[in-house]
Design a protein around this motif. Structure first.
Motif, PDB file in Angstrom:
ATOM      1  N   LEU A 153       0.827  -1.198   0.000  1.00  0.00           N
ATOM      2  CA  LEU A 153       0.000   0.000   0.000  1.00  0.00           C
ATOM      3  C   LEU A 153       0.868   1.257   0.000  1.00  0.00           C
ATOM      4  CD1 LEU A 153      -2.804   1.400   0.367  1.00  0.00           C
ATOM      5  CD2 LEU A 153      -2.420   1.195   2.843  1.00  0.00           C
ATOM      6  N   VAL A 154       0.506   2.220  -0.837  1.00  0.00           N
ATOM      7  CA  VAL A 154       1.135   3.546  -0.847  1.00  0.00           C
ATOM      8  C   VAL A 154       0.104   4.561  -0.381  1.00  0.00           C
ATOM      9  CG1 VAL A 154       2.118   5.364  -2.300  1.00  0.00           C
ATOM     10  CG2 VAL A 154       2.789   2.980  -2.653  1.00  0.00           C
ATOM     11  N   MET A 155       0.475   5.359   0.632  1.00  0.00           N
ATOM     12  CA  MET A 155      -0.410   6.386   1.180  1.00  0.00           C
ATOM     13  C   MET A 155       0.203   7.762   0.948  1.00  0.00           C
ATOM     14  SD  MET A 155      -1.288   4.446   4.782  1.00  0.00           S
ATOM     15  CE  MET A 155       0.428   3.972   5.045  1.00  0.00           C
ATOM     16  N   GLU A 156      -0.617   8.706   0.553  1.00  0.00           N
ATOM     17  CA  GLU A 156      -0.149  10.080   0.280  1.00  0.00           C
ATOM     18  C   GLU A 156      -0.154  10.859   1.585  1.00  0.00           C
ATOM     19  OE1 GLU A 156      -0.066  14.027   0.023  1.00  0.00           O
ATOM     20  OE2 GLU A 156      -2.131  13.277   0.142  1.00  0.00           O
ATOM     21  N   PHE A 157       1.039  11.307   2.021  1.00  0.00           N
ATOM     22  CA  PHE A 157       1.198  11.995   3.302  1.00  0.00           C
ATOM     23  C   PHE A 157       1.815  13.384   3.117  1.00  0.00           C
ATOM     24  CE2 PHE A 157       1.597   8.171   6.489  1.00  0.00           C
ATOM     25  CZ  PHE A 157       0.274   7.850   6.239  1.00  0.00           C
ATOM     26  N   GLY A 158       1.538  14.065   2.001  1.00  0.00           N
ATOM     27  CA  GLY A 158       2.338  15.241   1.663  1.00  0.00           C
ATOM     28  C   GLY A 158       1.767  16.602   1.973  1.00  0.00           C
ATOM     29  N   ALA A 159       0.618  16.689   2.657  1.00  0.00           N
ATOM     30  CA  ALA A 159      -0.072  17.979   2.793  1.00  0.00           C
ATOM     31  C   ALA A 159       0.828  19.086   3.334  1.00  0.00           C
ATOM     32  CB  ALA A 159      -1.306  17.818   3.682  1.00  0.00           C
ATOM     33  N   ARG A 160       1.585  18.800   4.369  1.00  0.00           N
ATOM     34  CA  ARG A 160       2.355  19.862   5.034  1.00  0.00           C
ATOM     35  C   ARG A 160       3.571  20.307   4.228  1.00  0.00           C
ATOM     36  NH1 ARG A 160       3.631  16.916  10.488  1.00  0.00           N
ATOM     37  NH2 ARG A 160       1.433  16.466  10.144  1.00  0.00           N
ATOM     38  N   ARG A 161       3.943  19.538   3.209  1.00  0.00           N
ATOM     39  CA  ARG A 161       5.094  19.909   2.381  1.00  0.00           C
ATOM     40  C   ARG A 161       4.685  20.344   0.973  1.00  0.00           C
ATOM     41  NH1 ARG A 161       9.597  17.448   4.898  1.00  0.00           N
ATOM     42  NH2 ARG A 161       9.266  17.782   7.121  1.00  0.00           N
ATOM     43  N   ALA A 162       3.389  20.390   0.714  1.00  0.00           N
ATOM     44  CA  ALA A 162       2.919  20.784  -0.617  1.00  0.00           C
ATOM     45  C   ALA A 162       3.165  22.266  -0.869  1.00  0.00           C
ATOM     46  CB  ALA A 162       1.423  20.471  -0.756  1.00  0.00           C
ATOM     47  N   GLN A 163       3.190  22.634  -2.129  1.00  0.00           N
ATOM     48  CA  GLN A 163       3.411  24.024  -2.512  1.00  0.00           C
ATOM     49  C   GLN A 163       2.084  24.791  -2.473  1.00  0.00           C
ATOM     50  OE1 GLN A 163       6.423  24.379  -2.511  1.00  0.00           O
ATOM     51  NE2 GLN A 163       7.592  23.067  -3.862  1.00  0.00           N
ATOM     52  N   GLY A 164       1.531  24.889  -1.266  1.00  0.00           N
ATOM     53  CA  GLY A 164       0.288  25.630  -1.089  1.00  0.00           C
ATOM     54  C   GLY A 164      -0.915  24.728  -0.918  1.00  0.00           C
ATOM     55  N   ALA A 165      -2.019  25.345  -0.485  1.00  0.00           N
ATOM     56  CA  ALA A 165      -3.230  24.583  -0.165  1.00  0.00           C
ATOM     57  C   ALA A 165      -3.807  23.873  -1.375  1.00  0.00           C
ATOM     58  CB  ALA A 165      -4.276  25.521   0.453  1.00  0.00           C
ATOM     59  N   ASP A 166      -3.879  24.570  -2.518  1.00  0.00           N
ATOM     60  CA  ASP A 166      -4.455  23.938  -3.704  1.00  0.00           C
ATOM     61  C   ASP A 166      -3.650  22.718  -4.130  1.00  0.00           C
ATOM     62  OD1 ASP A 166      -6.501  25.724  -3.824  1.00  0.00           O
ATOM     63  OD2 ASP A 166      -5.702  26.910  -5.476  1.00  0.00           O
ATOM     64  N   ALA A 167      -2.335  22.829  -4.059  1.00  0.00           N
ATOM     65  CA  ALA A 167      -1.486  21.698  -4.442  1.00  0.00           C
ATOM     66  C   ALA A 167      -1.720  20.508  -3.527  1.00  0.00           C
ATOM     67  CB  ALA A 167      -0.015  22.109  -4.413  1.00  0.00           C
ATOM     68  N   SER A 168      -1.918  20.764  -2.240  1.00  0.00           N
ATOM     69  CA  SER A 168      -2.150  19.657  -1.316  1.00  0.00           C
ATOM     70  C   SER A 168      -3.468  18.958  -1.616  1.00  0.00           C
ATOM     71  CB  SER A 168      -2.130  20.161   0.129  1.00  0.00           C
ATOM     72  OG  SER A 168      -3.322  20.850   0.462  1.00  0.00           O
ATOM     73  N   LEU A 169      -4.488  19.719  -2.011  1.00  0.00           N
ATOM     74  CA  LEU A 169      -5.804  19.138  -2.279  1.00  0.00           C
ATOM     75  C   LEU A 169      -5.828  18.370  -3.591  1.00  0.00           C
ATOM     76  CD1 LEU A 169      -8.052  22.139  -1.206  1.00  0.00           C
ATOM     77  CD2 LEU A 169      -7.751  19.989   0.027  1.00  0.00           C
ATOM     78  N   THR A 170      -5.448  19.043  -4.665  1.00  0.00           N
ATOM     79  CA  THR A 170      -5.523  18.386  -5.971  1.00  0.00           C
ATOM     80  C   THR A 170      -4.426  17.347  -6.134  1.00  0.00           C
ATOM     81  OG1 THR A 170      -4.208  20.115  -7.049  1.00  0.00           O
ATOM     82  CG2 THR A 170      -6.596  20.410  -7.017  1.00  0.00           C
ATOM     83  N   GLY A 171      -3.291  17.548  -5.448  1.00  0.00           N
ATOM     84  CA  GLY A 171      -2.220  16.562  -5.524  1.00  0.00           C
ATOM     85  C   GLY A 171      -2.637  15.231  -4.941  1.00  0.00           C
ATOM     86  N   ALA A 172      -3.372  15.266  -3.831  1.00  0.00           N
ATOM     87  CA  ALA A 172      -3.864  14.017  -3.247  1.00  0.00           C
ATOM     88  C   ALA A 172      -4.817  13.314  -4.200  1.00  0.00           C
ATOM     89  CB  ALA A 172      -4.547  14.300  -1.912  1.00  0.00           C
ATOM     90  N   ASP A 310       5.371  -3.300   4.941  1.00  0.00           N
ATOM     91  CA  ASP A 310       4.067  -3.649   4.377  1.00  0.00           C
ATOM     92  C   ASP A 310       3.397  -2.489   3.651  1.00  0.00           C
ATOM     93  OD1 ASP A 310       3.746  -6.444   5.458  1.00  0.00           O
ATOM     94  OD2 ASP A 310       4.042  -5.357   7.340  1.00  0.00           O
ATOM     95  N   SER A 311       3.691  -1.275   4.052  1.00  0.00           N
ATOM     96  CA  SER A 311       3.089  -0.114   3.383  1.00  0.00           C
ATOM     97  C   SER A 311       3.981   1.097   3.586  1.00  0.00           C
ATOM     98  CB  SER A 311       1.675   0.159   3.903  1.00  0.00           C
ATOM     99  OG  SER A 311       1.682   0.420   5.289  1.00  0.00           O
ATOM    100  N   PHE A 312       3.779   2.081   2.699  1.00  0.00           N
ATOM    101  CA  PHE A 312       4.622   3.268   2.699  1.00  0.00           C
ATOM    102  C   PHE A 312       3.764   4.526   2.807  1.00  0.00           C
ATOM    103  CE2 PHE A 312       6.945   0.040   0.313  1.00  0.00           C
ATOM    104  CZ  PHE A 312       8.221   0.119   0.877  1.00  0.00           C
ATOM    105  N   GLY A 313       4.176   5.449   3.666  1.00  0.00           N
ATOM    106  CA  GLY A 313       3.593   6.781   3.703  1.00  0.00           C
ATOM    107  C   GLY A 313       4.544   7.736   2.997  1.00  0.00           C
ATOM    108  N   ILE A 314       4.096   8.308   1.886  1.00  0.00           N
ATOM    109  CA  ILE A 314       4.984   9.119   1.043  1.00  0.00           C
ATOM    110  C   ILE A 314       4.533  10.575   1.105  1.00  0.00           C
ATOM    111  CG2 ILE A 314       6.113   9.303  -1.181  1.00  0.00           C
ATOM    112  CD1 ILE A 314       6.355   6.530  -0.070  1.00  0.00           C
ATOM    113  N   GLY A 315       5.431  11.456   1.495  1.00  0.00           N
ATOM    114  CA  GLY A 315       5.086  12.862   1.670  1.00  0.00           C
ATOM    115  C   GLY A 315       5.701  13.767   0.632  1.00  0.00           C
ATOM    116  N   GLU A 316       6.739  14.501   1.033  1.00  0.00           N
ATOM    117  CA  GLU A 316       7.273  15.595   0.224  1.00  0.00           C
ATOM    118  C   GLU A 316       7.737  15.165  -1.161  1.00  0.00           C
ATOM    119  OE1 GLU A 316      11.849  15.959   1.662  1.00  0.00           O
ATOM    120  OE2 GLU A 316      10.344  16.429   3.173  1.00  0.00           O
ATOM    121  N   ARG A 317       8.320  13.987  -1.277  1.00  0.00           N
ATOM    122  CA  ARG A 317       8.883  13.586  -2.564  1.00  0.00           C
ATOM    123  C   ARG A 317       7.803  13.169  -3.558  1.00  0.00           C
ATOM    124  NH1 ARG A 317      14.523  12.551  -2.610  1.00  0.00           N
ATOM    125  NH2 ARG A 317      15.477  13.086  -0.615  1.00  0.00           N
ATOM    126  N   LEU A 318       6.582  12.927  -3.075  1.00  0.00           N
ATOM    127  CA  LEU A 318       5.454  12.663  -3.964  1.00  0.00           C
ATOM    128  C   LEU A 318       4.746  13.972  -4.307  1.00  0.00           C
ATOM    129  CD1 LEU A 318       2.758   9.880  -3.615  1.00  0.00           C
ATOM    130  CD2 LEU A 318       2.139  12.215  -4.159  1.00  0.00           C
TER     131      LEU A 318
END
Length: 481
Positions: A153-172, A310-318
C-alpha cells in the motif's frame, strides 16, 4: 471546487494584452486551434499519466469576468473600452477535446485540443496548462512510486510539504488516480470522496508520562486501527517492546492485530529486525509501515536490501515530485481559420524538440490484438480515415527509415470531446472509475515502457500526410533565410 471562487484572471497578463490586440484588430471572431502537449517524461521515464481534466472543466464552465475584474483591467490602462465591454458578457463558446483522465500519455502528442475564437483560446492557456502540468506531474510520480512498491500500500502523506493549499488538495486526488488510495489530507478526502488516514505524531508520545501510556491511550481510543509510532526514543529497545505489550494487553483480547510505524533511522535494517522480533513473539499479523522522505528510488533500494515493509507513507517527494518537479507542458497554435479554410501553423526552432506538429489532428493508440498491449501512438490529420482492418506502415518521424508494419491491430481514438459550442457534453467519471481506468491503461503497456532504467522508447508516429505537411511548413518557414 473551483466554482466557489472566480479564477478568470488567473492568466498570464500577456494573454489579456494579446486578446485586446486581437479584438481591436478585427480578430474577435477568428477561430484558432491550440494543442496542449508536453516534451519529456519526468525522471527520464517512459510514460506519463494525464490528470487535471476535472479542474479544466470547472474552470471553463465558470469562466466569466466580474465587475471588479474588469475595473482592475481598466485601471491597468492597457485595454480599450470596447474590449472591456466585450469581457462583460464573456464565456467560452468553442470546442475542447482531451484524453480521459488517467490515460497513459507520451511526449509531443496533443493531450488537450482547443478550437475556439482566438481570444478564448488565449485566455484559457494558463489555467489549462497549470492544471495539466501539476496534476499530471503528481499522478506520474505516484505511478512510479506505486510500481516500485509492488503490492504494498502507498499512502499520500504530503499535505504539510505541498506548494500551497491547492497543491495539497488536488495533488492528493492525482495521487489517488495513479494508485495511492489513502491520504492524510482530510479536506482532500472530504472534497473528492476517498479515505483519510493517520496514526500519531511524535508529539503524542511526548505528551504522556511514558511511551507505554501514550501507546495504551491510543490503542484504547482506536483499537481497530492501531498503528504505533515506535521511533520517538529507541525503536528496538523501547518502542517495539512497548508496542508488543500493547498488542498483548489490549488488542489480542479483542481479537485484533496492530502495527508499527518507523519514521527515522536505517529503515532497511530496522524493518528486518522488527519483523524478526514480532514474528518470534507471535505477532506475525502485525504490519510495518515506513515513512521518512521516500520515493520510488529509495523504495527500490530498501526492497533490494530485503526490507520488511508492508506499506509506505509518502510525503514531500510525492506531492512536490522532488526529483523532477516540472512537467513542462506547453500550449501552441497549430491552425487558424480564414473563413472556413484551415491554415495550419508551425513553430520552427533550432532546437528540434521545440518544432511543433501543425494542423488539426487525431491521436490513435494501436493495440496488438494478440497481446492486447499498446504498440504505438499514431497521429494523423482529422480528415484522414483510420481503418484498422487494413495494414498500416508506421515510421519514426525523425529517423524515417525506421518502419514497422501493423497488420493485426486495433486502433483507439484517444481524445474525447469535452465541450461543444461552449457546452459541456462529457459525462465525467467518478474518481474510482478514473483510478480503475488508469490501472487498465498501465496494464496495457509493456513492462519495458514502465521500467525506470533506460525505458523502451514508445513509438509516437505521424501519418505520411501529417509528416509531409510538417516538412513543407518547415521548408516554407525557412525560405529567404
Amino acid at each position: 471546487m473551483n466554482n466557489k471562487r472566480n479564477l478568470s484572471l488567473l492568466s498570464d497578463f500577456y494573454e489579456f494584452t494579446m486578446a485586446n490586440g486581437y479584438f481591436n484588430n478585427g480578430m474577435k471572431d477568428t477561430v484558432a486551434i491550440f494543442d496542449a502537449f508536453y516534451r519529456n517524461n519526468p525522471d527520464g521515464g517512459g510514460y506519463s499519466i494525464f490528470a487535471g481534466l476535472n479542474d479544466i472543466i470547472d474552470y471553463v464552465k465558470n469562466l466569466s469576468f466580474s465587475a471588479s475584474d474588469i475595473e482592475y483591467l481598466r485601471k491597468e490602462g492597457n485595454f480599450s473600452e470596447d474590449f472591456l465591454e466585450y469581457l462583460k458578457d464573456f464565456k467560452f463558446t468553442g470546442d475542447i477535446w482531451a484524453y480521459p483522465e488517467g490515460s497513459v500519455i507520451f511526449p509531443n502528442e496533443p493531450i488537450v485540443t482547443v478550437k475556439a475564437p482566438i481570444i478564448e483560446c488565449s485566455i484559457l492557456e494558463t489555467y489549462l496548462l497549470l492544471s495539466m502540468n501539476f496534476n499530471s506531474l503528481i499522478a506520474t510520480k505516484t505511478s512510479r512510486i506505486v510500481k516500485a512498491a509492488g503490492n504494498r500500500l502507498v499512502m499520500e502523506f504530503g499535505a504539510r510539504r505541498a506548494q500551497g493549499a491547492d497543491a495539497s488538495l488536488t495533488g492528493a486526488r492525482a495521487a489517488y488516480i495513479a494508485g495511492a488510495p489513502v491520504t492524510s489530507n482530510t479536506l482532500s478526502a472530504k472534497t473528492y470522496g476517498f479515505k483519510p488516514a493517520g496514526t500519531m505524531a511524535h508529539s503524542w508520545i511526548q505528551a504522556f508520562d511514558s511511551e507505554y501510556e501514550a501507546f495504551k491511550t491510543y490503542a484504547l481510543s482506536y483499537p481497530e486501527n492501531c498503528i504505533l509510532l515506535i521511533d520517538t526514543y529507541d525503536t528496538i529497545n523501547s518502542g517495539l517492546p512497548n508496542a508488543m505489550r500493547i498488542f498483548k494487553e489490549i488488542l489480542e483480547p479483542r481479537g485484533l492485530s496492530g502495527g508499527v510505524r518507523i519514521d527515522s533511522g536505517d529503515l532497511a535494517y530496522l524493518s528486518k529486525e522488527i519483523r524478526k522480533i514480532l514474528d518470534e513473539n507471535g505477532f506475525k499479523d502485525a504490519k510495518i509501515v515506513a515513512s521518512n522522505s521516500l520515493d520510488e528510488f529509495k523504495i527500490i533500494s530498501l526492497l533490494n536490501q530485503g526490507a520488511e515493509i508492508d506499506s509506505f507513507g509518502i510525503g514531500e517527494r510525492l506531492i512536490t515530485s522532488k526529483s523532477d518537479p516540472v512537467f513542462g507542458g506547453v500550449y501552441k497554435l497549430v491552425g487558424i481559420y480564414d473563413d472556413d479554410k484551415l491554415i495550419s501553423k508551425i513553430k520552427v526552432s533550432e532546437n528540434v524538440e521545440k518544432i511543433t506538429t501543425p494542423g488539426f489532428k487525431n491521436v490513435y493508440r494501436l493495440y496488438d490484438k494478440k497481446t492486447g498491449k499498446a504498440e504505438a501512438d499514431y497521429i494523423s490529420l482529422r480528415e484522414e480515415e483510420m481503418d484498422d482492418s487494413k495494414p498500416l506502415v508506421i515510421f519514426d518521424p525523425l529517423f524515417t527509415w525506421k518502419m514497422k508494419k501493423m497488420d493485426n491491430y486495433k486502433a483507439r481514438l484517444m481524445q474525447e470531446k469535452i465541450f461543444e459550442n461552449g457546452k459541456l457534453i462529457y459525462e465525467e467519471p467518478s474518481l474510482d472509475e478514473i483510478a480503475k481506468y488508469c490501472k487498465s491503461e498501465l496494464d496495457s503497456m509493456w513492462e519495458e515502457v514502465k521500467r525506470f532504467d533506460t525505458p523502451h522508447n514508445y513509438y509516437v508516429d505521424l501519418s505520411q500526410d501529417l509528416w509531409n505537411l510538417k516538412q513543407n511548413l518547415i521548408l516554407e518557414a525557412k525560405k529567404g533565410i
